[in-house]
Write a protein that holds these residues in place. Structure first.
Motif, PDB file in Angstrom:
ATOM      1  N   PHE A   1     -29.959  15.573  12.012  1.00 24.65           N
ATOM      2  CA  PHE A   1     -28.565  15.420  11.610  1.00 24.65           C
ATOM      3  C   PHE A   1     -28.209  13.941  11.538  1.00 24.65           C
ATOM      4  CE2 PHE A   1     -28.841  19.619  13.300  1.00 24.65           C
ATOM      5  CZ  PHE A   1     -27.901  20.363  12.614  1.00 24.65           C
TER       6      PHE A   1
ATOM      7  N   LEU B   1     -26.074  17.968  20.161  1.00 25.97           N
ATOM      8  CA  LEU B   1     -25.317  17.726  18.938  1.00 25.97           C
ATOM      9  C   LEU B   1     -23.875  18.106  19.219  1.00 25.97           C
ATOM     10  CD1 LEU B   1     -25.432  17.104  15.824  1.00 25.97           C
ATOM     11  CD2 LEU B   1     -25.689  19.595  15.521  1.00 25.97           C
TER      12      LEU B   1
ATOM     13  N   LYS C   1     -29.836  22.311   4.920  1.00 25.43           N
ATOM     14  CA  LYS C   1     -29.812  20.906   4.529  1.00 25.43           C
ATOM     15  C   LYS C   1     -28.555  20.629   3.698  1.00 25.43           C
ATOM     16  CE  LYS C   1     -32.364  17.479   1.879  1.00 25.43           C
ATOM     17  NZ  LYS C   1     -33.593  17.194   1.133  1.00 25.43           N
TER      18      LYS C   1
ATOM     19  N   SER D   1     -31.963  23.315   9.583  1.00 27.98           N
ATOM     20  CA  SER D   1     -31.915  23.115  11.029  1.00 27.98           C
ATOM     21  C   SER D   1     -31.565  24.408  11.761  1.00 27.98           C
ATOM     22  CB  SER D   1     -30.847  22.064  11.370  1.00 27.98           C
ATOM     23  OG  SER D   1     -31.095  20.853  10.697  1.00 27.98           O
TER      24      SER D   1
ATOM     25  N   PHE E   1     -22.219  20.455  10.469  1.00 22.16           N
ATOM     26  CA  PHE E   1     -21.925  21.012  11.784  1.00 22.16           C
ATOM     27  C   PHE E   1     -20.428  20.862  12.025  1.00 22.16           C
ATOM     28  CE2 PHE E   1     -21.325  20.116  16.360  1.00 22.16           C
ATOM     29  CZ  PHE E   1     -21.698  21.348  16.879  1.00 22.16           C
TER      30      PHE E   1
ATOM     31  N   LEU F   1     -20.782  15.419  11.025  1.00 20.71           N
ATOM     32  CA  LEU F   1     -22.153  15.649  11.460  1.00 20.71           C
ATOM     33  C   LEU F   1     -22.797  16.565  10.426  1.00 20.71           C
ATOM     34  CD1 LEU F   1     -21.475  16.251  15.256  1.00 20.71           C
ATOM     35  CD2 LEU F   1     -22.174  14.147  14.151  1.00 20.71           C
ATOM     36  N   GLN F   2     -23.782  16.029   9.701  1.00 21.72           N
ATOM     37  CA  GLN F   2     -24.367  16.720   8.564  1.00 21.72           C
ATOM     38  C   GLN F   2     -25.872  16.898   8.750  1.00 21.72           C
ATOM     39  OE1 GLN F   2     -24.419  14.457   4.901  1.00 21.72           O
ATOM     40  NE2 GLN F   2     -24.100  16.326   3.689  1.00 21.72           N
ATOM     41  N   ALA F   3     -26.370  18.085   8.392  1.00 19.58           N
ATOM     42  CA  ALA F   3     -27.805  18.364   8.470  1.00 19.58           C
ATOM     43  C   ALA F   3     -28.539  17.648   7.341  1.00 19.58           C
ATOM     44  CB  ALA F   3     -28.050  19.860   8.386  1.00 19.58           C
TER      45      ALA F   3
ATOM     46  N   SER G   1     -24.737  11.348  11.748  1.00 19.05           N
ATOM     47  CA  SER G   1     -23.317  11.214  12.076  1.00 19.05           C
ATOM     48  C   SER G   1     -22.770  10.064  11.260  1.00 19.05           C
ATOM     49  CB  SER G   1     -23.141  10.908  13.565  1.00 19.05           C
ATOM     50  OG  SER G   1     -23.700  11.939  14.342  1.00 19.05           O
TER      51      SER G   1
END
Length: 112
Positions: free
Chosen positions: A58, A81, A36, A103, A40, A97-99, A60
């Motif tokens: 995720f 993704l 978290k 994940s 990505f 692109l972030q959790a 964006s």
């Protein structure tokens, strides 16, 4: 847990790939976890992998001219993704692109 059947069904739904091509894709794929808050991909990095979200969520986003974060998309399990334009052109990404949760993703490199 690697959900081979979910990825297999996801790829089959497009009727673009043979079973052999799908099995080869799966054999070349790697599994990784993203915690978290980790990314990505970040702005100004090149996206070199295409991934399938096994579990996790995720977001964006990009930065506006005023350096405000603008979220424009969420990615949920059982979907792809990728920073698409960066992956295709091999230019640096304009997006992040972030959790949002811990994940797990299944990825294949552009090279493969």
């Amino acid at each position: 847990m690697f959900k081979k059947n979910q990825l297999l069904e996801y790829l089959k739904q497009y009727n673009l790939f043979t079973d052999s091509e799908i099995n080869e894709f799966i054999s070349l794929a790697t599994i990784s976890t993203i915690k978290k808050g980790d990314f990505f991909i970040k702005h100004d990095e090149m996206c070199t992998t295409l991934s399938f979200v096994n579990f996790g969520i995720f977001r964006s986003f990009y930065y506006s001219n005023n350096d405000e974060e603008i979220t424009y998309c969420f990615t949920f399990p059982n979907t792809l993704l990728v920073a698409y334009s960066s992956f295709i052109t091999q230019n640096k990404s304009e997006e992040n692109l972030q959790a949002l949760t811990d994940s797990e993703i299944i990825s294949i490199s552009k090279k493969n």
